[in-house]
Write a protein that holds these residues in place. Structure first.
Motif, PDB file in Angstrom:
ATOM      1  N   ILE A 107       0.831  -1.202   0.000  1.00 23.85           N
ATOM      2  CA  ILE A 107       0.000   0.000   0.000  1.00 23.85           C
ATOM      3  C   ILE A 107       0.865   1.251   0.000  1.00 23.85           C
ATOM      4  O   ILE A 107       0.415   2.333   0.348  1.00 23.85           O
ATOM      5  CB  ILE A 107      -0.961   0.031   1.213  1.00 23.85           C
ATOM      6  N   GLY A 108       2.127   1.080  -0.419  1.00 23.36           N
ATOM      7  CA  GLY A 108       2.979   2.238  -0.611  1.00 23.36           C
ATOM      8  C   GLY A 108       3.667   2.771   0.617  1.00 23.36           C
ATOM      9  O   GLY A 108       4.101   3.933   0.622  1.00 23.36           O
ATOM     10  N   VAL A 109       3.771   1.942   1.658  1.00 24.30           N
ATOM     11  CA  VAL A 109       4.482   2.360   2.872  1.00 24.30           C
ATOM     12  C   VAL A 109       5.734   1.505   2.980  1.00 24.30           C
ATOM     13  O   VAL A 109       5.651   0.284   3.106  1.00 24.30           O
ATOM     14  CB  VAL A 109       3.600   2.190   4.120  1.00 24.30           C
ATOM     15  N   TYR A 110       6.885   2.167   2.940  1.00 20.21           N
ATOM     16  CA  TYR A 110       8.150   1.450   2.845  1.00 20.21           C
ATOM     17  C   TYR A 110       9.034   1.718   4.055  1.00 20.21           C
ATOM     18  O   TYR A 110       8.926   2.761   4.698  1.00 20.21           O
ATOM     19  CB  TYR A 110       8.895   1.882   1.574  1.00 20.21           C
ATOM     20  N   THR A 111       9.940   0.764   4.304  1.00 23.87           N
ATOM     21  CA  THR A 111      10.906   0.940   5.382  1.00 23.87           C
ATOM     22  C   THR A 111      12.184   1.592   4.868  1.00 23.87           C
ATOM     23  O   THR A 111      12.733   2.503   5.474  1.00 23.87           O
ATOM     24  CB  THR A 111      11.240  -0.411   6.025  1.00 23.87           C
ATOM     25  N   THR A 112      12.634   1.113   3.720  1.00 28.99           N
ATOM     26  CA  THR A 112      13.893   1.592   3.149  1.00 28.99           C
ATOM     27  C   THR A 112      13.743   1.674   1.647  1.00 28.99           C
ATOM     28  O   THR A 112      13.041   0.850   1.054  1.00 28.99           O
ATOM     29  CB  THR A 112      15.047   0.617   3.474  1.00 28.99           C
ATOM     30  N   TYR A 113      14.407   2.633   1.033  1.00 26.45           N
ATOM     31  CA  TYR A 113      14.422   2.677  -0.427  1.00 26.45           C
ATOM     32  C   TYR A 113      15.774   3.172  -0.910  1.00 26.45           C
ATOM     33  O   TYR A 113      16.574   3.707  -0.140  1.00 26.45           O
ATOM     34  CB  TYR A 113      13.284   3.512  -0.994  1.00 26.45           C
ATOM     35  N   GLY A 114      16.024   2.962  -2.191  1.00 22.04           N
ATOM     36  CA  GLY A 114      17.310   3.282  -2.779  1.00 22.04           C
ATOM     37  C   GLY A 114      17.399   4.720  -3.262  1.00 22.04           C
ATOM     38  O   GLY A 114      16.545   5.553  -2.962  1.00 22.04           O
ATOM     39  N   GLN A 115      18.444   4.977  -4.049  1.00 17.60           N
ATOM     40  CA  GLN A 115      18.701   6.326  -4.549  1.00 17.60           C
ATOM     41  C   GLN A 115      17.906   6.654  -5.809  1.00 17.60           C
ATOM     42  O   GLN A 115      17.800   7.824  -6.194  1.00 17.60           O
ATOM     43  CB  GLN A 115      20.197   6.486  -4.847  1.00 17.60           C
ATOM     44  N   GLY A 116      17.390   5.647  -6.455  1.00 12.52           N
ATOM     45  CA  GLY A 116      16.560   5.871  -7.626  1.00 12.52           C
ATOM     46  C   GLY A 116      17.328   5.780  -8.927  1.00 12.52           C
ATOM     47  O   GLY A 116      18.550   5.923  -8.981  1.00 12.52           O
ATOM     48  N   THR A 117      16.587   5.526  -9.995  1.00 12.99           N
ATOM     49  CA  THR A 117      17.131   5.511 -11.343  1.00 12.99           C
ATOM     50  C   THR A 117      16.132   6.215 -12.254  1.00 12.99           C
ATOM     51  O   THR A 117      14.929   5.996 -12.172  1.00 12.99           O
ATOM     52  CB  THR A 117      17.427   4.069 -11.801  1.00 12.99           C
ATOM     53  N   GLN A 118      16.634   7.073 -13.118  1.00 13.31           N
ATOM     54  CA  GLN A 118      15.768   7.919 -13.942  1.00 13.31           C
ATOM     55  C   GLN A 118      15.287   7.164 -15.184  1.00 13.31           C
ATOM     56  O   GLN A 118      16.082   6.532 -15.886  1.00 13.31           O
ATOM     57  CB  GLN A 118      16.511   9.189 -14.370  1.00 13.31           C
ATOM     58  N   VAL A 119      14.010   7.280 -15.445  1.00 11.19           N
ATOM     59  CA  VAL A 119      13.406   6.753 -16.665  1.00 11.19           C
ATOM     60  C   VAL A 119      12.770   7.924 -17.403  1.00 11.19           C
ATOM     61  O   VAL A 119      11.966   8.658 -16.835  1.00 11.19           O
ATOM     62  CB  VAL A 119      12.348   5.678 -16.350  1.00 11.19           C
ATOM     63  N   THR A 120      13.148   8.080 -18.673  1.00  9.55           N
ATOM     64  CA  THR A 120      12.608   9.155 -19.497  1.00  9.55           C
ATOM     65  C   THR A 120      12.040   8.554 -20.768  1.00  9.55           C
ATOM     66  O   THR A 120      12.747   7.844 -21.490  1.00  9.55           O
ATOM     67  CB  THR A 120      13.688  10.179 -19.842  1.00  9.55           C
ATOM     68  N   VAL A 121      10.782   8.830 -21.030  1.00 10.55           N
ATOM     69  CA  VAL A 121      10.103   8.305 -22.205  1.00 10.55           C
ATOM     70  C   VAL A 121       9.701   9.479 -23.091  1.00 10.55           C
ATOM     71  O   VAL A 121       8.947  10.358 -22.666  1.00 10.55           O
ATOM     72  CB  VAL A 121       8.870   7.473 -21.825  1.00 10.55           C
ATOM     73  N   SER A 122      10.191   9.478 -24.315  1.00  9.44           N
ATOM     74  CA  SER A 122       9.888  10.558 -25.240  1.00  9.44           C
ATOM     75  C   SER A 122       8.804  10.128 -26.216  1.00  9.44           C
ATOM     76  O   SER A 122       8.698   8.948 -26.577  1.00  9.44           O
ATOM     77  CB  SER A 122      11.142  10.976 -25.988  1.00  9.44           C
ATOM     78  N   SER A 123       8.032  11.102 -26.658  1.00  7.07           N
ATOM     79  CA  SER A 123       6.921  10.791 -27.575  1.00  7.07           C
ATOM     80  C   SER A 123       7.372  10.832 -29.026  1.00  7.07           C
ATOM     81  O   SER A 123       8.477  11.244 -29.328  1.00  7.07           O
ATOM     82  CB  SER A 123       5.796  11.796 -27.356  1.00  7.07           C
TER      83      SER A 123
END
Length: 123
Positions: A107-123
Motif C-alpha cells: 500500500i505504498g508504505v516502505y521501510t527503506t528505499y534506494g537512490q533511484g534511477t531515472q526513466v525518461t520516455v519521449s513521444s
C-alpha cells in the motif's frame, strides 16, 4: 544496514521497454516485501508495483496505471528484484525507486528505499 541499489534506467521512445534491477543487501531478503515507486517532478509519489516473499509463489501487485504493462519479479538467489516495463508512455517518465519493508509495501508504505534511477520516455 539495509541497502538497495537500482540500475537500468535510461531514455527510450514511447512504446519501448526497459528493465530495472535492484540489488538488496543487509537483511534476510527472501523474507521481505519488495516494491517499486516513482516520483515525477511536481507529482506525488506513486507506488507502481510490489511483490511478496515466497519465491515462485510470490504475489504481485500493480497500480492501475501500469497494470498489464509492467511486471515485477524477484530472484532470491541473487537478492535482486526486477521491474520489466513494456509499452512505455511519456507519462511513465519519473525517477524510479526500489523499496522494501513489511506487507505495507503493498500500500505504498516502505521501510527503506534506494537512490533511484531515472526513466525518461519521449513521444
Amino acid at each position: 544496514q539495509v541497502q538497495l541499489v537500482e540500475s537500468g534506467g535510461g531514455s527510450v521512445q514511447a512504446g519501448g521497454s526497459l528493465r530495472l534491477s535492484c540489488v538488496y543487501s543487509g537483511y534476510t531478503y527472501s523474507a521481505t516485501f519488495m516494491g517499486w515507486f516513482r516520483r515525477a517532478p511536481g507529482m506525488q509519489r506513486e507506488g507502481v508495483a510490489a511483490i511478496s516473499p515466497g519465491g515462485t509463489g510470490s504475489r504481485t501487485f500493480y497500480a492501475d496505471s501500469v497494470e498489464g504493462r509492467f511486471t515485477v519479479s524477484r530472484d532470491d538467489a541473487k537478492n535482486t528484484v526486477y521491474l520489466q516495463m513494456n509499452s512505455l508512455k511519456p507519462e511513465d517518465t519519473a525517477m524510479y525507486y526500489c523499496a522494501q519493508g513489511p506487507r505495507t509495501v503493498c500500500i505504498g508504505v516502505y521501510t527503506t528505499y534506494g537512490q533511484g534511477t531515472q526513466v525518461t520516455v519521449s513521444s
